[in-house]
Design a protein around this motif. Structure first.
Motif, PDB file in Angstrom:
ATOM      1  N   UNK A 115      74.362  54.321 115.884  1.00 44.03           N
ATOM      2  CA  UNK A 115      75.031  55.611 116.013  1.00 44.03           C
ATOM      3  C   UNK A 115      74.245  56.715 115.318  1.00 44.03           C
ATOM      4  N   UNK A 116      73.663  56.396 114.163  1.00 43.53           N
ATOM      5  CA  UNK A 116      72.856  57.394 113.468  1.00 43.53           C
ATOM      6  C   UNK A 116      71.622  57.778 114.264  1.00 43.53           C
ATOM      7  N   UNK A 117      70.957  56.804 114.868  1.00 43.14           N
ATOM      8  CA  UNK A 117      69.766  57.092 115.680  1.00 43.14           C
ATOM      9  C   UNK A 117      70.145  57.936 116.890  1.00 43.14           C
ATOM     10  N   UNK A 118      71.253  57.591 117.546  1.00 42.24           N
ATOM     11  CA  UNK A 118      71.690  58.373 118.694  1.00 42.24           C
ATOM     12  C   UNK A 118      72.025  59.813 118.295  1.00 42.24           C
ATOM     13  N   UNK A 119      72.674  59.973 117.137  1.00 40.08           N
ATOM     14  CA  UNK A 119      72.999  61.322 116.665  1.00 40.08           C
ATOM     15  C   UNK A 119      71.737  62.125 116.389  1.00 40.08           C
ATOM     16  N   UNK A 120      70.747  61.494 115.766  1.00 40.01           N
ATOM     17  CA  UNK A 120      69.485  62.191 115.495  1.00 40.01           C
ATOM     18  C   UNK A 120      68.800  62.594 116.788  1.00 40.01           C
ATOM     19  N   UNK A 121      68.794  61.691 117.772  1.00 36.94           N
ATOM     20  CA  UNK A 121      68.150  61.999 119.053  1.00 36.94           C
ATOM     21  C   UNK A 121      68.859  63.160 119.753  1.00 36.94           C
ATOM     22  N   UNK A 122      70.211  63.140 119.745  1.00 41.47           N
ATOM     23  CA  UNK A 122      70.961  64.234 120.366  1.00 41.47           C
ATOM     24  C   UNK A 122      70.649  65.566 119.700  1.00 41.47           C
ATOM     25  N   UNK A 123      70.631  65.572 118.374  1.00 40.06           N
ATOM     26  CA  UNK A 123      70.361  66.821 117.664  1.00 40.06           C
ATOM     27  C   UNK A 123      68.931  67.297 117.898  1.00 40.06           C
ATOM     28  N   UNK A 124      67.991  66.370 117.994  1.00 42.76           N
ATOM     29  CA  UNK A 124      66.608  66.766 118.277  1.00 42.76           C
ATOM     30  C   UNK A 124      66.491  67.387 119.669  1.00 42.76           C
ATOM     31  N   UNK A 125      67.190  66.794 120.641  1.00 44.24           N
ATOM     32  CA  UNK A 125      67.156  67.342 122.004  1.00 44.24           C
ATOM     33  C   UNK A 125      67.793  68.736 122.028  1.00 44.24           C
ATOM     34  N   UNK A 126      68.936  68.878 121.334  1.00 40.61           N
ATOM     35  CA  UNK A 126      69.595  70.188 121.280  1.00 40.61           C
ATOM     36  C   UNK A 126      68.722  71.212 120.569  1.00 40.61           C
ATOM     37  N   UNK A 127      68.049  70.795 119.485  1.00 41.88           N
ATOM     38  CA  UNK A 127      67.157  71.718 118.780  1.00 41.88           C
ATOM     39  C   UNK A 127      65.991  72.137 119.670  1.00 41.88           C
ATOM     40  N   UNK A 128      65.455  71.173 120.459  1.00 40.95           N
ATOM     41  CA  UNK A 128      64.360  71.496 121.367  1.00 40.95           C
ATOM     42  C   UNK A 128      64.815  72.491 122.436  1.00 40.95           C
ATOM     43  N   UNK A 129      65.990  72.255 123.020  1.00 35.63           N
ATOM     44  CA  UNK A 129      66.506  73.166 124.036  1.00 35.63           C
ATOM     45  C   UNK A 129      66.794  74.546 123.445  1.00 35.63           C
ATOM     46  N   UNK A 130      67.347  74.576 122.219  1.00 31.47           N
ATOM     47  CA  UNK A 130      67.597  75.859 121.565  1.00 31.47           C
ATOM     48  C   UNK A 130      66.293  76.603 121.297  1.00 31.47           C
ATOM     49  N   UNK A 131      65.247  75.854 120.884  1.00 32.17           N
ATOM     50  CA  UNK A 131      63.947  76.484 120.651  1.00 32.17           C
ATOM     51  C   UNK A 131      63.364  77.069 121.925  1.00 32.17           C
ATOM     52  N   UNK A 132      63.469  76.312 123.030  1.00 33.78           N
ATOM     53  CA  UNK A 132      62.969  76.816 124.318  1.00 33.78           C
ATOM     54  C   UNK A 132      63.728  78.069 124.736  1.00 33.78           C
ATOM     55  N   UNK A 133      65.034  78.093 124.488  1.00 34.27           N
ATOM     56  CA  UNK A 133      65.852  79.248 124.846  1.00 34.27           C
ATOM     57  C   UNK A 133      65.527  80.451 123.971  1.00 34.27           C
ATOM     58  N   UNK A 134      65.174  80.213 122.703  1.00 36.06           N
ATOM     59  CA  UNK A 134      64.931  81.318 121.780  1.00 36.06           C
ATOM     60  C   UNK A 134      63.523  81.881 121.866  1.00 36.06           C
ATOM     61  N   UNK A 135      62.572  81.132 122.412  1.00 39.88           N
ATOM     62  CA  UNK A 135      61.181  81.597 122.444  1.00 39.88           C
ATOM     63  C   UNK A 135      61.048  82.951 123.155  1.00 39.88           C
ATOM     64  N   UNK A 136      61.583  83.153 124.371  1.00 41.70           N
ATOM     65  CA  UNK A 136      61.442  84.477 125.006  1.00 41.70           C
ATOM     66  C   UNK A 136      62.103  85.588 124.208  1.00 41.70           C
TER      67      UNK A 136
END
Length: 300
Positions: free
Chosen positions: A23-44
């Motif tokens: 569960x901890x690994x899955x939570x870390x992976x989800x947060x990393x994916x969300x952080x990546x998507x947020x970064x892509x959205x914030x770059x422009x």
């Protein structure tokens, strides 16, 4: 009484530890994916804000952050308009259109939602189904017909025609508001009806005071449409007189091939300034806005 502790077998404890790790690994992976998507959205957005402070007047694709920073772009676009960049006039035009559209659209949406939610009349279900079917078609399909109707009525190149287009079909967006009205207690409306209150009085004195979240949501949504729209505004305000444009048309005009090298930094500054009022409004009204969306989605 003595407390007795139950010891789990070693295999069960190992399974529990393994489950926590998974569960901890899955939570870390989800947060990393969300952080990546947020970064892509914030770059422009970050690039737009950074370029708005750039000392370079044109677009620079060789570096992400500008070589130098200045406030001249904001000062020039707000206090030194020229024949190309007339941002203060565009801002006023857009604000006037957005305010009138907001008032008219909000009234239409609330009235239609209240009628279809709280009133019972013949053909009510048919009207609901027809409105849903009409909403399935994009509004741009009717652009040509709308333009020729406005041209026949001599309403092109006028803010009245633009407001009519924005507010004309706003009542079809009643579904979320109707879902919220469906959650209001029927007993209160019936009690007011027994006391002799009319439907208008029930609407204004009983339903609306309990509907602040959906009211805020409707107001913000109605204001956002003309504030950010480009397609309808460009089609109707086509005289070529830059002083009559809205912000969306004016900023888009700065991206022409002959102007972009001298006005791109001003374009970025104008984009930031346009987003400031809406951002402040969302921050202040966020609680009511989210409550209106979630409550309106419960029923439909």
């Amino acid at each position: 009484m003595t407390q007795q502790t139950v010891s789990l077998p070693s295999s069960s404890q190992a399974q529990l530890r393994q489950g926590r790790i998974v569960r901890g690994v899955r939570s870390v992976i989800r947060h990393l994916i969300l952080a990546l998507l947020a970064g892509i959205w914030l770059v422009p957005i970050v690039w737009l804000v950074a370029t708005s402070f750039s000392t370079d007047r044109g677009i620079n694709v060789r570096r992400f952050f500008p070589a130098g920073y200045t406030l001249d772009n904001y000062a020039n676009i707000m206090f030194h308009p020229d024949s190309v960049a007339q941002f203060p006039r565009w801002f006023v035009n857009t604000f006037v259109v957005a305010c009138f559209t907001c008032v008219i659209s909000t009234c239409f949406v609330l009235m239609v939602a209240y009628a279809l939610s709280c009133c019972r009349f013949k053909g009510r279900r048919l009207l609901q189904n027809l409105s849903v079917i009409v909403n399935l078609f994009p509004g741009v399909l009717a652009m040509i017909a709308v333009y020729f109707v406005l041209k026949y009525l001599n309403l092109t190149n006028s803010y009245a025609g633009l407001i009519m287009v924005y507010a004309g079909s706003s009542g079809l967006g009643y579904l979320i508001c109707k879902g919220f009205f469906d959650t209001t207690p029927v007993s209160l409306r019936e009690a007011a009806k027994l006391d002799g209150a009319s439907d208008a009085r029930i609407f204004f004195q009983v339903v609306l005071p309990m509907s602040k979240p959906i009211l805020v949501y409707t107001i913000i949504s109605s204001f956002m449409i003309p504030w950010t729209d480009f397609v309808m505004a460009k089609m109707i305000l086509n005289s070529g007189v830059s002083a009559d444009w809205t912000v969306a048309i004016g900023l888009f005009n700065m991206l022409q091939r002959t102007l972009i090298n001298n006005y791109f930094a001003l374009f970025c500054a104008g984009g930031v300034l346009v987003s400031v009022p809406i951002s402040i409004l969302f921050i202040i009204m966020q609680k009511f806005y989210v409550a209106g969306i979630t409550a309106g989605a419960d029923k439909g």
